[in-house]
Motif scaffolding. Sequence first.
Motif, mmCIF file in Angstrom:
data_model
loop_
_atom_site.group_PDB
_atom_site.id
_atom_site.type_symbol
_atom_site.label_atom_id
_atom_site.label_comp_id
_atom_site.label_asym_id
_atom_site.label_seq_id
_atom_site.Cartn_x
_atom_site.Cartn_y
_atom_site.Cartn_z
ATOM 1 N N VAL A 10 0.828 -1.276 0.050
ATOM 2 C CA VAL A 10 0.109 0.100 0.022
ATOM 3 C C VAL A 10 0.879 1.392 0.161
ATOM 4 O O VAL A 10 0.669 2.161 -0.677
ATOM 5 C CB VAL A 10 -0.750 -0.023 1.297
ATOM 6 C CG1 VAL A 10 -1.607 1.392 1.440
ATOM 7 C CG2 VAL A 10 -2.182 -1.020 0.998
ATOM 8 N N LEU A 11 1.820 1.396 0.928
ATOM 9 C CA LEU A 11 2.900 2.380 0.947
ATOM 10 C C LEU A 11 3.423 2.720 -0.472
ATOM 11 O O LEU A 11 3.471 3.827 -1.058
ATOM 12 C CB LEU A 11 4.005 2.293 1.779
ATOM 13 C CG LEU A 11 3.461 2.417 3.074
ATOM 14 C CD1 LEU A 11 4.683 1.866 4.393
ATOM 15 C CD2 LEU A 11 3.045 3.712 3.555
ATOM 16 N N SER A 12 3.632 1.463 -1.369
ATOM 17 C CA SER A 12 4.236 1.534 -2.782
ATOM 18 C C SER A 12 3.431 2.227 -3.645
ATOM 19 O O SER A 12 3.457 2.627 -4.606
ATOM 20 C CB SER A 12 5.073 0.444 -3.240
ATOM 21 O OG SER A 12 6.329 0.297 -2.539
ATOM 22 N N PHE A 13 2.098 1.577 -3.232
ATOM 23 C CA PHE A 13 0.814 2.117 -4.230
ATOM 24 C C PHE A 13 0.937 3.779 -4.178
ATOM 25 O O PHE A 13 0.543 4.446 -4.916
ATOM 26 C CB PHE A 13 -0.444 1.540 -3.638
ATOM 27 C CG PHE A 13 -1.408 2.022 -4.274
ATOM 28 C CD1 PHE A 13 -2.167 1.618 -5.627
ATOM 29 C CD2 PHE A 13 -2.522 2.947 -3.638
ATOM 30 C CE1 PHE A 13 -3.013 2.295 -6.364
ATOM 31 C CE2 PHE A 13 -3.571 3.553 -4.468
ATOM 32 C CZ PHE A 13 -3.988 3.062 -5.497
ATOM 33 N N LEU A 14 0.858 4.392 -2.704
ATOM 34 C CA LEU A 14 0.635 5.633 -2.705
ATOM 35 C C LEU A 14 1.840 6.636 -3.100
ATOM 36 O O LEU A 14 1.645 7.405 -3.639
ATOM 37 C CB LEU A 14 0.610 5.803 -0.997
ATOM 38 C CG LEU A 14 -0.797 5.244 -0.482
ATOM 39 C CD1 LEU A 14 -0.639 5.535 1.047
ATOM 40 C CD2 LEU A 14 -2.058 6.006 -0.999
ATOM 41 N N PHE A 15 3.069 6.143 -2.841
ATOM 42 C CA PHE A 15 4.246 6.642 -3.459
ATOM 43 C C PHE A 15 5.363 5.574 -3.779
ATOM 44 O O PHE A 15 5.944 5.035 -2.929
ATOM 45 C CB PHE A 15 4.930 7.501 -2.381
ATOM 46 C CG PHE A 15 5.843 8.555 -2.861
ATOM 47 C CD1 PHE A 15 5.361 9.799 -3.533
ATOM 48 C CD2 PHE A 15 7.323 8.284 -2.684
ATOM 49 C CE1 PHE A 15 6.154 10.806 -3.989
ATOM 50 C CE2 PHE A 15 7.968 9.354 -3.272
ATOM 51 C CZ PHE A 15 7.699 10.411 -3.895
ATOM 52 N N SER A 16 5.765 5.731 -5.030
ATOM 53 C CA SER A 16 6.507 4.456 -5.230
ATOM 54 C C SER A 16 8.189 4.454 -4.662
ATOM 55 O O SER A 16 8.619 5.440 -4.451
ATOM 56 C CB SER A 16 7.054 4.844 -7.020
ATOM 57 O OG SER A 16 7.798 3.636 -7.701
ATOM 58 N N GLY A 17 8.315 3.553 -4.115
ATOM 59 C CA GLY A 17 9.593 3.350 -3.276
ATOM 60 C C GLY A 17 9.150 3.420 -1.865
ATOM 61 O O GLY A 17 10.216 3.014 -1.126
#
Length: 81
Positions: A10-17
């Motif tokens: 989910v964190l990578s969905f919100l902001f790549s990396g």
Amino acid sequence: MQKNAGLAAVLSFLFSGLGQVYNGEIGKGVIFMVAYAISALLMIVIIGFITTPIIWIWGMIDAHKSAERINRRYESEQRIS
């Protein structure tokens, strides 16, 4: 320390990396962030419309799999101790 694979994705969905950073893989996370930024800039010359979603999806999958790998390593270390 165990990581939540779903949260990493989910964190990578919100902001790549960001999922990689959550997993403690700071270098990999920065690489994903820079690659995504460059890819987004490449939208000016059309190719970015292909590369940006690929990097975004790859980042989510990588964050999830990395968290699972970290958890397996953590569990095996706990059994040894």
